[in-house]
Design an enzyme around this catalytic site. Sequence first.
Site, PDB file in Angstrom:
ATOM      1  N   HIS A  54      64.587   5.114  96.336  1.00  0.00           N
ATOM      2  CA  HIS A  54      65.816   4.344  96.551  1.00  0.00           C
ATOM      3  C   HIS A  54      66.394   4.567  97.945  1.00  0.00           C
ATOM      4  CE1 HIS A  54      67.103   2.904  92.314  1.00  0.00           C
ATOM      5  NE2 HIS A  54      65.789   3.018  92.379  1.00  0.00           N
ATOM      6  N   ASP A  92      66.057   7.512 105.640  1.00  0.00           N
ATOM      7  CA  ASP A  92      67.002   8.197 106.525  1.00  0.00           C
ATOM      8  C   ASP A  92      68.014   9.065 105.790  1.00  0.00           C
ATOM      9  OD1 ASP A  92      68.520   6.239 105.315  1.00  0.00           O
ATOM     10  OD2 ASP A  92      69.463   5.529 107.166  1.00  0.00           O
ATOM     11  N   HIS A 137      56.453   5.873  86.923  1.00  0.00           N
ATOM     12  CA  HIS A 137      57.078   5.841  85.597  1.00  0.00           C
ATOM     13  C   HIS A 137      56.199   6.518  84.549  1.00  0.00           C
ATOM     14  CE1 HIS A 137      59.966   2.228  86.496  1.00  0.00           C
ATOM     15  NE2 HIS A 137      60.274   3.326  87.153  1.00  0.00           N
TER      16      HIS A 137
END
Length: 358
Positions: free
Chosen positions: A73, A81, A200
């Site tokens: 994410h 970053d 997953h």
Amino acid sequence: MAVANSSATCHGLCIISFLVIVSALFGTSSAQLNPTFYSGTCPNVSAIVRSTIEQALQSDPRIGASLIRLHFHDCFVNGCDGSLLLDDSANIQSEKNAVPNANSTRGFNVVDDIKTALENACPGIVSCSDILALASEASVSLAGGPTWAVLLGRRDGLTANLSGANTGLPSPFEGITNITAKFTAVGLNTTDVVVLSGAHTFGRAACATFNNRLFNFNGTGSPDPTLNSTLLSSLQQLCPQNGSASVVTNLDLSTPDAFDNNYFTNLQSNNGLLQSDQELLSDTGSPTIPIVTSFASNQTQFFEAFALSMIKMGNISPLTGSSGEIRQDCKVVNGQSTTQAIELRSGSAEKTVNLEEM
């Protein structure tokens, strides 16, 4: 090969081949990142990250999956970053409050523990964005998955992108076309969609992320026809209509805390938990189908591909050189009061009930 599972090693020729592949894939941009970046300034960085995660796993068996999700994410918004880690402040709207992250992302406390340990060992050296990359590799390896040489040298961003997190992150309710478009937007491809979805294979997800499949799928008044009937029955009991959206269950029914290729064999029996998972195999004519089939029958191939895709994802728009900074505290940019950030963090994911926990 530099990619191996915990029970195998590779020969020199394979290592050379792997490095050639990496060089061809990532070109000169990744030359700014290298696996020995901290060899002279923080030589024990990988061991410190790994030992901190090992300790966290003793009380939280799903933390590894949560940490790799943070890296995912983070990289999809503003590049890798560390922007996801920033709390609200006077000048920053935290990505933690974006719809795909709020009530969802977790593991920030472990990132803070890693950062504290590294600051004690080598202050001001290791970036928070590199911590996420290293933590992902360690988490996968500790769960029995592949290992790889993590490219390092990222620096931390000075701001966050709340709107980018709301629009750029894939959703468990999206179809393959939309998800692939979001991967393409950051330089990844269809193979990467399948490979990285394979994460997953461990972790958890909450009812809110899959209950759209259980009773009234796409407004049909019926469950998702691609959902295994036995799994459907158990999920309907776990997540009844008007029930709690925050109840969690395993993403992988068979080996929930192990990193293996069972995610793909589960798809073959219609046991994918999320809509976005099962569509990799059930979307007629999708180019993802042969990739799923291949990984289901060959775990080694999946492991090798996963390492490559993780390196590729970790190279999305990194800050290097004099760009950005090395944060002293992953939650705030340097020079900002931690107390100020805590006071402003009224809706952060650390204070809410987790929904999708990976």
